[in-house]
Write a protein that holds these residues in place. Sequence first.
Motif, PDB file in Angstrom:
ATOM      1  N   VAL A  19     -14.531  16.445   4.072  1.00 33.44           N
ATOM      2  CA  VAL A  19     -13.311  17.008   4.653  1.00 33.44           C
ATOM      3  C   VAL A  19     -12.220  15.954   4.629  1.00 33.44           C
ATOM      4  CG1 VAL A  19     -14.542  18.633   6.130  1.00 33.44           C
ATOM      5  CG2 VAL A  19     -13.993  16.377   7.010  1.00 33.44           C
ATOM      6  N   ARG A  20     -10.981  16.393   4.879  1.00 31.33           N
ATOM      7  CA  ARG A  20      -9.849  15.474   4.883  1.00 31.33           C
ATOM      8  C   ARG A  20      -8.883  15.920   5.968  1.00 31.33           C
ATOM      9  NH1 ARG A  20      -7.004  13.542  -0.275  1.00 31.33           N
ATOM     10  NH2 ARG A  20      -8.864  14.522  -1.057  1.00 31.33           N
ATOM     11  N   ASP A  21      -8.436  14.993   6.767  1.00 34.33           N
ATOM     12  CA  ASP A  21      -7.441  15.278   7.794  1.00 34.33           C
ATOM     13  C   ASP A  21      -6.066  15.059   7.170  1.00 34.33           C
ATOM     14  OD1 ASP A  21      -5.779  15.460   9.968  1.00 34.33           O
ATOM     15  OD2 ASP A  21      -6.912  14.058  11.225  1.00 34.33           O
ATOM     16  N   GLU A  22      -5.425  16.145   6.792  1.00 25.64           N
ATOM     17  CA  GLU A  22      -4.141  16.059   6.091  1.00 25.64           C
ATOM     18  C   GLU A  22      -3.069  15.348   6.916  1.00 25.64           C
ATOM     19  OE1 GLU A  22      -3.602  16.755   2.953  1.00 25.64           O
ATOM     20  OE2 GLU A  22      -5.636  17.509   2.679  1.00 25.64           O
ATOM     21  N   THR A  23      -3.209  15.359   8.232  1.00 24.86           N
ATOM     22  CA  THR A  23      -2.199  14.703   9.067  1.00 24.86           C
ATOM     23  C   THR A  23      -2.328  13.186   9.019  1.00 24.86           C
ATOM     24  OG1 THR A  23      -3.571  14.790  11.076  1.00 24.86           O
ATOM     25  CG2 THR A  23      -2.145  16.682  10.632  1.00 24.86           C
ATOM     26  N   ARG A  24      -3.458  12.673   8.525  1.00 24.40           N
ATOM     27  CA  ARG A  24      -3.683  11.224   8.517  1.00 24.40           C
ATOM     28  C   ARG A  24      -3.694  10.616   7.128  1.00 24.40           C
ATOM     29  NH1 ARG A  24      -8.526   9.833  12.379  1.00 24.40           N
ATOM     30  NH2 ARG A  24      -7.514   7.816  12.330  1.00 24.40           N
ATOM     31  N   THR A  25      -3.433  11.399   6.101  1.00 21.70           N
ATOM     32  CA  THR A  25      -3.530  10.870   4.739  1.00 21.70           C
ATOM     33  C   THR A  25      -2.470   9.819   4.429  1.00 21.70           C
ATOM     34  OG1 THR A  25      -2.283  12.754   3.886  1.00 21.70           O
ATOM     35  CG2 THR A  25      -4.688  12.898   3.794  1.00 21.70           C
ATOM     36  N   GLY A  26      -1.470   9.674   5.286  1.00 19.87           N
ATOM     37  CA  GLY A  26      -0.470   8.622   5.095  1.00 19.87           C
ATOM     38  C   GLY A  26      -0.928   7.273   5.602  1.00 19.87           C
ATOM     39  N   ASP A  27      -2.037   7.240   6.324  1.00 21.72           N
ATOM     40  CA  ASP A  27      -2.576   5.997   6.896  1.00 21.72           C
ATOM     41  C   ASP A  27      -3.469   5.325   5.856  1.00 21.72           C
ATOM     42  OD1 ASP A  27      -3.897   3.999   8.267  1.00 21.72           O
ATOM     43  OD2 ASP A  27      -4.425   5.246   9.980  1.00 21.72           O
ATOM     44  N   PRO A  28      -3.114   4.125   5.385  1.00 28.45           N
ATOM     45  CA  PRO A  28      -3.916   3.474   4.341  1.00 28.45           C
ATOM     46  C   PRO A  28      -5.337   3.145   4.794  1.00 28.45           C
ATOM     47  CG  PRO A  28      -2.168   2.013   5.110  1.00 28.45           C
ATOM     48  CD  PRO A  28      -1.940   3.339   5.749  1.00 28.45           C
ATOM     49  N   ASP A  29      -5.535   2.854   6.075  1.00 28.79           N
ATOM     50  CA  ASP A  29      -6.888   2.560   6.558  1.00 28.79           C
ATOM     51  C   ASP A  29      -7.749   3.823   6.530  1.00 28.79           C
ATOM     52  OD1 ASP A  29      -6.374  -0.195   7.148  1.00 28.79           O
ATOM     53  OD2 ASP A  29      -5.243   0.485   8.903  1.00 28.79           O
ATOM     54  N   TYR A  30      -7.153   4.941   6.926  1.00 28.83           N
ATOM     55  CA  TYR A  30      -7.872   6.217   6.871  1.00 28.83           C
ATOM     56  C   TYR A  30      -8.220   6.558   5.421  1.00 28.83           C
ATOM     57  CZ  TYR A  30      -8.913  11.179   7.127  1.00 28.83           C
ATOM     58  OH  TYR A  30      -9.540  12.398   7.001  1.00 28.83           O
ATOM     59  N   ARG A  31      -7.252   6.402   4.510  1.00 24.89           N
ATOM     60  CA  ARG A  31      -7.496   6.723   3.099  1.00 24.89           C
ATOM     61  C   ARG A  31      -8.585   5.852   2.505  1.00 24.89           C
ATOM     62  NH1 ARG A  31      -1.878   6.544   2.275  1.00 24.89           N
ATOM     63  NH2 ARG A  31      -2.242   4.713   1.015  1.00 24.89           N
ATOM     64  N   THR A  32      -8.593   4.571   2.847  1.00 25.56           N
ATOM     65  CA  THR A  32      -9.634   3.674   2.336  1.00 25.56           C
ATOM     66  C   THR A  32     -11.006   4.124   2.829  1.00 25.56           C
ATOM     67  OG1 THR A  32      -8.088   1.824   2.265  1.00 25.56           O
ATOM     68  CG2 THR A  32     -10.435   1.280   2.266  1.00 25.56           C
ATOM     69  N   GLY A  33     -11.103   4.431   4.112  1.00 20.17           N
ATOM     70  CA  GLY A  33     -12.360   4.927   4.659  1.00 20.17           C
ATOM     71  C   GLY A  33     -12.769   6.237   4.028  1.00 20.17           C
ATOM     72  N   LEU A  34     -11.791   7.113   3.793  1.00 19.62           N
ATOM     73  CA  LEU A  34     -12.070   8.403   3.173  1.00 19.62           C
ATOM     74  C   LEU A  34     -12.669   8.212   1.784  1.00 19.62           C
ATOM     75  CD1 LEU A  34     -11.659  11.531   3.430  1.00 19.62           C
ATOM     76  CD2 LEU A  34      -9.502  11.175   2.221  1.00 19.62           C
ATOM     77  N   HIS A  35     -12.065   7.350   0.997  1.00 18.24           N
ATOM     78  CA  HIS A  35     -12.568   7.106  -0.359  1.00 18.24           C
ATOM     79  C   HIS A  35     -13.941   6.449  -0.331  1.00 18.24           C
ATOM     80  CE1 HIS A  35      -8.963   8.508  -2.310  1.00 18.24           C
ATOM     81  NE2 HIS A  35      -8.242   7.745  -1.520  1.00 18.24           N
ATOM     82  N   ASP A  36     -14.138   5.493   0.556  1.00 17.18           N
ATOM     83  CA  ASP A  36     -15.458   4.865   0.679  1.00 17.18           C
ATOM     84  C   ASP A  36     -16.510   5.883   1.098  1.00 17.18           C
ATOM     85  OD1 ASP A  36     -14.453   2.419  -0.071  1.00 17.18           O
ATOM     86  OD2 ASP A  36     -14.441   1.567   1.953  1.00 17.18           O
ATOM     87  N   GLY A  37     -16.145   6.779   2.002  1.00 11.74           N
ATOM     88  CA  GLY A  37     -17.068   7.831   2.425  1.00 11.74           C
ATOM     89  C   GLY A  37     -17.394   8.787   1.296  1.00 11.74           C
ATOM     90  N   GLN A  38     -16.406   9.107   0.465  1.00 14.18           N
ATOM     91  CA  GLN A  38     -16.651   9.977  -0.681  1.00 14.18           C
ATOM     92  C   GLN A  38     -17.593   9.314  -1.677  1.00 14.18           C
ATOM     93  OE1 GLN A  38     -12.571  10.604  -1.792  1.00 14.18           O
ATOM     94  NE2 GLN A  38     -12.440  12.551  -0.693  1.00 14.18           N
ATOM     95  N   VAL A  39     -17.428   8.018  -1.889  1.00 13.31           N
ATOM     96  CA  VAL A  39     -18.327   7.284  -2.790  1.00 13.31           C
ATOM     97  C   VAL A  39     -19.741   7.263  -2.201  1.00 13.31           C
ATOM     98  CG1 VAL A  39     -18.850   5.005  -3.753  1.00 13.31           C
ATOM     99  CG2 VAL A  39     -16.527   5.903  -3.867  1.00 13.31           C
TER     100      VAL A  39
END
Length: 57
Positions: A19-39
């Motif tokens: 899942v992705r929280d569209e309200t937080r996709t501007g946060d680089p720390d959130y995006r990094t965690g999101l990508h690491d979680g996807q990997v």
Amino acid sequence: MDEALTAYADGHTDGLNGVRDETRTGDPDYRTGLHDGQVAAFERDLLAAVRRVLGKS
């Protein structure tokens, strides 16, 4: 610092769950965690598929 770690952890959890929280996709720390979680989710699913093929589930 705590906010950055929390954002990363939230992103990682979301990435693992697909899942992705569209309200937080501007946060680089959130995006990094999101990508690491996807990997991590990809690796988990890949290993499960290999184990199924090899009959080691």
